[in-house]
Design an enzyme around this catalytic site. Sequence first.
Site, PDB file in Angstrom:
ATOM      1  N   SER A 161     -11.649 -62.580 -31.775  1.00  0.00           N
ATOM      2  CA  SER A 161     -11.281 -63.501 -30.809  1.00  0.00           C
ATOM      3  C   SER A 161      -9.966 -63.735 -29.962  1.00  0.00           C
ATOM      4  CB  SER A 161     -11.823 -64.987 -31.406  1.00  0.00           C
ATOM      5  OG  SER A 161     -13.191 -64.776 -31.613  1.00  0.00           O
TER       6      SER A 161
ATOM      7  N   LYS B 247      -6.549 -74.373 -27.924  1.00  0.00           N
ATOM      8  CA  LYS B 247      -8.175 -74.035 -27.987  1.00  0.00           C
ATOM      9  C   LYS B 247      -9.125 -74.705 -28.381  1.00  0.00           C
ATOM     10  CE  LYS B 247     -11.074 -70.110 -29.627  1.00  0.00           C
ATOM     11  NZ  LYS B 247     -10.939 -68.821 -30.393  1.00  0.00           N
TER      12      LYS B 247
ATOM     13  N   SER C 133     -13.248 -64.993 -28.171  1.00  0.00           N
ATOM     14  CA  SER C 133     -13.648 -66.412 -28.169  1.00  0.00           C
ATOM     15  C   SER C 133     -12.508 -67.067 -27.505  1.00  0.00           C
ATOM     16  CB  SER C 133     -14.329 -67.344 -29.247  1.00  0.00           C
ATOM     17  OG  SER C 133     -13.447 -67.324 -30.226  1.00  0.00           O
TER      18      SER C 133
END
Length: 185
Positions: free
Chosen positions: A162, A62, A138
């Site tokens: 997230s 990520k 996210s």
Amino acid sequence: MAELVRTGQLTPTELCEAAIARAEAVNPSLNAVVLPLYAAARERAAAGLPAGPFAGVPFLLKDFGAHYADVPHTSGSRALRGFVPQEDAELVRRWQRAGLNVLGKTNTPEFALMGVTEPALFGPTRNPWNPQHTPGGSSGGAAAAVAAGIVPLAGAGDGGGSIRIPAACCGLFGLKPSRGRVPTG
């Protein structure tokens, strides 16, 4: 996949090439992988990866919190476009020691602050099950990449949903470890 590598049924290079081919086929419509690192992944696969429990398994980081030495790290923000960390985050080092082969970085909302993955820097990530829907956030890029079959697992973070939100949006399960179990530095 790691078992197939351990038993010699597949090589890390074969797994790497399959993941790259899948990414090239589906990522143009998903926008899950925003920084491909395919050449470096191919080199690592060919040179030999650590013999950890996930040796040879393709993986995505990520683009938030997972500093990867000498690779741009934007946290989804135009303000950090030129930031390049000098060293790996401890978690990235652990993933590498486990044998994971990093293929690139996934999309995230700016500073991982939204429940949707639509940063101005890279544009929105689409849900592989329905491109008109969000993959959440996210860690939306990570979830979309896993749900689309690019990689079997990807790095994510969860301070307020997230991991859990994108997992639910993309029909996956997300592992949110207890606070303090995963290093942040």
